[in-house]
Design a protein around this motif. Structure first.
Motif, PDB file in Angstrom:
ATOM      1  N   ASP A  72       0.856  -2.459   2.162  1.00  0.00           N
ATOM      2  CA  ASP A  72      -0.420  -3.853   1.633  1.00  0.00           C
ATOM      3  C   ASP A  72       0.104  -4.661   0.524  1.00  0.00           C
ATOM      4  O   ASP A  72       0.037  -5.846   1.198  1.00  0.00           O
ATOM      5  CB  ASP A  72      -1.432  -2.675   0.712  1.00  0.00           C
ATOM      6  CG  ASP A  72      -2.791  -1.969   1.894  1.00  0.00           C
ATOM      7  OD1 ASP A  72      -2.325  -1.568   3.009  1.00  0.00           O
ATOM      8  OD2 ASP A  72      -3.260  -0.527   1.169  1.00  0.00           O
ATOM      9  N   TRP A  73       0.490  -4.153  -0.547  1.00  0.00           N
ATOM     10  CA  TRP A  73       1.253  -5.408  -1.032  1.00  0.00           C
ATOM     11  C   TRP A  73       2.136  -6.358  -0.179  1.00  0.00           C
ATOM     12  O   TRP A  73       2.023  -7.631   0.278  1.00  0.00           O
ATOM     13  CB  TRP A  73       2.446  -4.810  -2.142  1.00  0.00           C
ATOM     14  CG  TRP A  73       1.858  -4.652  -3.355  1.00  0.00           C
ATOM     15  CD1 TRP A  73       0.292  -4.089  -3.971  1.00  0.00           C
ATOM     16  CD2 TRP A  73       2.401  -3.233  -4.214  1.00  0.00           C
ATOM     17  NE1 TRP A  73       0.291  -3.595  -4.821  1.00  0.00           N
ATOM     18  CE2 TRP A  73       1.105  -3.277  -4.899  1.00  0.00           C
ATOM     19  CE3 TRP A  73       3.264  -3.647  -4.566  1.00  0.00           C
ATOM     20  CZ2 TRP A  73       1.651  -2.762  -6.031  1.00  0.00           C
ATOM     21  CZ3 TRP A  73       4.096  -2.485  -5.823  1.00  0.00           C
ATOM     22  CH2 TRP A  73       2.818  -2.262  -6.549  1.00  0.00           C
ATOM     23  N   LYS A  74       3.108  -5.935   0.570  1.00  0.00           N
ATOM     24  CA  LYS A  74       3.798  -6.411   1.891  1.00  0.00           C
ATOM     25  C   LYS A  74       3.033  -7.393   2.432  1.00  0.00           C
ATOM     26  O   LYS A  74       2.804  -8.588   2.425  1.00  0.00           O
ATOM     27  CB  LYS A  74       4.695  -5.860   2.285  1.00  0.00           C
ATOM     28  CG  LYS A  74       5.930  -6.520   3.458  1.00  0.00           C
ATOM     29  CD  LYS A  74       6.927  -5.714   3.563  1.00  0.00           C
ATOM     30  CE  LYS A  74       8.326  -6.102   3.809  1.00  0.00           C
ATOM     31  NZ  LYS A  74       8.853  -5.249   5.160  1.00  0.00           N
ATOM     32  N   LYS A  75       2.034  -6.645   3.123  1.00  0.00           N
ATOM     33  CA  LYS A  75       1.483  -7.134   3.750  1.00  0.00           C
ATOM     34  C   LYS A  75      -0.350  -8.826   3.698  1.00  0.00           C
ATOM     35  O   LYS A  75       0.092  -9.473   4.206  1.00  0.00           O
ATOM     36  CB  LYS A  75       0.538  -6.246   4.524  1.00  0.00           C
ATOM     37  CG  LYS A  75      -0.574  -6.677   5.883  1.00  0.00           C
ATOM     38  CD  LYS A  75      -1.809  -5.545   6.275  1.00  0.00           C
ATOM     39  CE  LYS A  75      -2.531  -5.166   5.475  1.00  0.00           C
ATOM     40  NZ  LYS A  75      -3.820  -4.192   6.558  1.00  0.00           N
ATOM     41  N   HIS A  76      -0.252  -8.881   2.209  1.00  0.00           N
ATOM     42  CA  HIS A  76      -1.014  -9.277   1.616  1.00  0.00           C
ATOM     43  C   HIS A  76      -0.115 -10.880   0.939  1.00  0.00           C
ATOM     44  O   HIS A  76      -0.304 -11.519   0.995  1.00  0.00           O
ATOM     45  CB  HIS A  76      -1.658  -8.968   0.553  1.00  0.00           C
ATOM     46  CG  HIS A  76      -3.181  -8.140   1.020  1.00  0.00           C
ATOM     47  ND1 HIS A  76      -4.128  -8.171   1.288  1.00  0.00           N
ATOM     48  CD2 HIS A  76      -3.070  -6.528   1.268  1.00  0.00           C
ATOM     49  CE1 HIS A  76      -5.370  -6.901   1.975  1.00  0.00           C
ATOM     50  NE2 HIS A  76      -4.408  -6.172   1.870  1.00  0.00           N
ATOM     51  N   TYR A  77       0.518 -10.045   0.422  1.00  0.00           N
ATOM     52  CA  TYR A  77       1.383 -11.351  -0.316  1.00  0.00           C
ATOM     53  C   TYR A  77       2.619 -11.891   0.146  1.00  0.00           C
ATOM     54  O   TYR A  77       3.542 -13.048  -0.460  1.00  0.00           O
ATOM     55  CB  TYR A  77       2.657 -10.444  -1.862  1.00  0.00           C
ATOM     56  CG  TYR A  77       0.653 -10.722  -2.286  1.00  0.00           C
ATOM     57  CD1 TYR A  77       0.009 -10.842  -2.818  1.00  0.00           C
ATOM     58  CD2 TYR A  77       1.037  -8.550  -2.618  1.00  0.00           C
ATOM     59  CE1 TYR A  77      -1.361 -10.340  -3.667  1.00  0.00           C
ATOM     60  CE2 TYR A  77      -0.226  -8.014  -3.796  1.00  0.00           C
ATOM     61  CZ  TYR A  77      -1.353  -9.288  -3.834  1.00  0.00           C
ATOM     62  OH  TYR A  77      -2.545  -8.741  -4.465  1.00  0.00           O
ATOM     63  N   SER A  78       3.194 -11.564   1.142  1.00  0.00           N
ATOM     64  CA  SER A  78       4.706 -12.032   2.162  1.00  0.00           C
ATOM     65  C   SER A  78       4.112 -13.284   1.962  1.00  0.00           C
ATOM     66  O   SER A  78       5.319 -14.034   2.594  1.00  0.00           O
ATOM     67  CB  SER A  78       5.257 -10.829   3.260  1.00  0.00           C
ATOM     68  OG  SER A  78       4.213 -10.538   3.659  1.00  0.00           O
ATOM     69  N   ALA A  79       3.067 -13.890   2.740  1.00  0.00           N
ATOM     70  CA  ALA A  79       2.459 -14.579   3.786  1.00  0.00           C
ATOM     71  C   ALA A  79       2.940 -15.984   2.317  1.00  0.00           C
ATOM     72  O   ALA A  79       2.597 -17.033   2.375  1.00  0.00           O
ATOM     73  CB  ALA A  79       1.140 -14.561   4.424  1.00  0.00           C
ATOM     74  N   MET A  80       2.695 -15.326   0.539  1.00  0.00           N
ATOM     75  CA  MET A  80       2.582 -16.343   0.018  1.00  0.00           C
ATOM     76  C   MET A  80       3.435 -16.765  -0.546  1.00  0.00           C
ATOM     77  O   MET A  80       3.876 -15.944  -1.475  1.00  0.00           O
ATOM     78  CB  MET A  80       1.704 -16.089  -0.653  1.00  0.00           C
ATOM     79  CG  MET A  80       0.332 -15.208  -0.549  1.00  0.00           C
ATOM     80  SD  MET A  80      -0.786 -14.343  -1.779  1.00  0.00           S
ATOM     81  CE  MET A  80      -1.427 -15.439  -2.664  1.00  0.00           C
ATOM     82  N   SER A 110       1.537  -8.945 -11.472  1.00  0.00           N
ATOM     83  CA  SER A 110       1.823  -9.513  -9.999  1.00  0.00           C
ATOM     84  C   SER A 110       3.098 -10.045 -10.765  1.00  0.00           C
ATOM     85  O   SER A 110       4.483 -10.071  -9.771  1.00  0.00           O
ATOM     86  CB  SER A 110       2.109 -11.214 -10.497  1.00  0.00           C
ATOM     87  OG  SER A 110       1.225 -12.027 -11.670  1.00  0.00           O
ATOM     88  N   PHE A 135       4.566 -17.003  -5.230  1.00  0.00           N
ATOM     89  CA  PHE A 135       3.062 -15.540  -4.912  1.00  0.00           C
ATOM     90  C   PHE A 135       2.572 -15.771  -6.602  1.00  0.00           C
ATOM     91  O   PHE A 135       1.787 -15.780  -6.775  1.00  0.00           O
ATOM     92  CB  PHE A 135       3.079 -14.268  -4.328  1.00  0.00           C
ATOM     93  CG  PHE A 135       2.495 -12.909  -4.697  1.00  0.00           C
ATOM     94  CD1 PHE A 135       0.967 -13.370  -5.403  1.00  0.00           C
ATOM     95  CD2 PHE A 135       3.158 -12.010  -6.203  1.00  0.00           C
ATOM     96  CE1 PHE A 135       0.528 -12.395  -5.970  1.00  0.00           C
ATOM     97  CE2 PHE A 135       2.546 -11.218  -6.086  1.00  0.00           C
ATOM     98  CZ  PHE A 135       1.162 -11.073  -6.280  1.00  0.00           C
ATOM     99  N   THR A 156       0.694   1.790  -0.397  1.00  0.00           N
ATOM    100  CA  THR A 156       0.194   0.822  -1.678  1.00  0.00           C
ATOM    101  C   THR A 156       1.425  -0.431  -1.624  1.00  0.00           C
ATOM    102  O   THR A 156       0.816  -1.873  -1.308  1.00  0.00           O
ATOM    103  CB  THR A 156       0.698   0.800  -3.163  1.00  0.00           C
ATOM    104  OG1 THR A 156      -0.713   1.944  -2.708  1.00  0.00           O
ATOM    105  CG2 THR A 156      -0.049   0.213  -3.921  1.00  0.00           C
TER     106      THR A 156
END
Length: 86
Positions: A39-47, A7, A50, A36
Motif C-alpha cells: 500500500d505504501w509503495k502504491k501510494h508514495y512511489s508516485a511522489m 514518513s 515524498f 501494508t
C-alpha cells in the motif's frame, strides 16, 4: 494498539526495497505486513519528493490551522462587541 509510523520510516523502507533489498527483509525491518508495504509503495512511489513534501505540507497545515483559530477568536470577539453596542 495501533502505532504510528513516521514518513521518514516509510521513505527509508521504500528506498531499501528500491535499492534491491529483498521484500521480506524490508517488511521485517519495518515491522509491517506485506500488504501494508505494498500500500505504501502504491501510494508514495508516485511522489518523488515524498518525505520532504509531506513535512512542508504538515508545516503549512499547522500554520493555516493557527490562522483559522485566530480568525475564529477575532470573529467571536467582534460579535460580542456588536451585541454589547446594541
Amino acid at each position: 494498539m495501533k502505532r504510528t509510523i513516521t514518513s521518514d520510516r516509510i521513505a527509508a523502507a521504500l528506498k531499501q526495497e528500491e535499492l534491491g533489498m529483498p521484500l521480506k527483509d524490508v517488511i521485517r525491518q519495518a515491522g509491517v505486513s506485506e500488504h501494508t508495504f505494498l500500500d505504501w509503495k502504491k501510494h508514495y512511489s508516485a511522489m518523488p519528493g515524498f518525505p520532504q513534501d509531506l513535512k512542508c505540507l504538515q508545516e503549512e497545515n499547522t500554520k493555516l490551522k493557527q490562522i483559522v483559530a485566530e480568525l475564529t477568536l477575532e470573529n467571536a470577539r467582534l460579535k460580542d462587541e456588536l451585541k454589547e453596542k446594541r
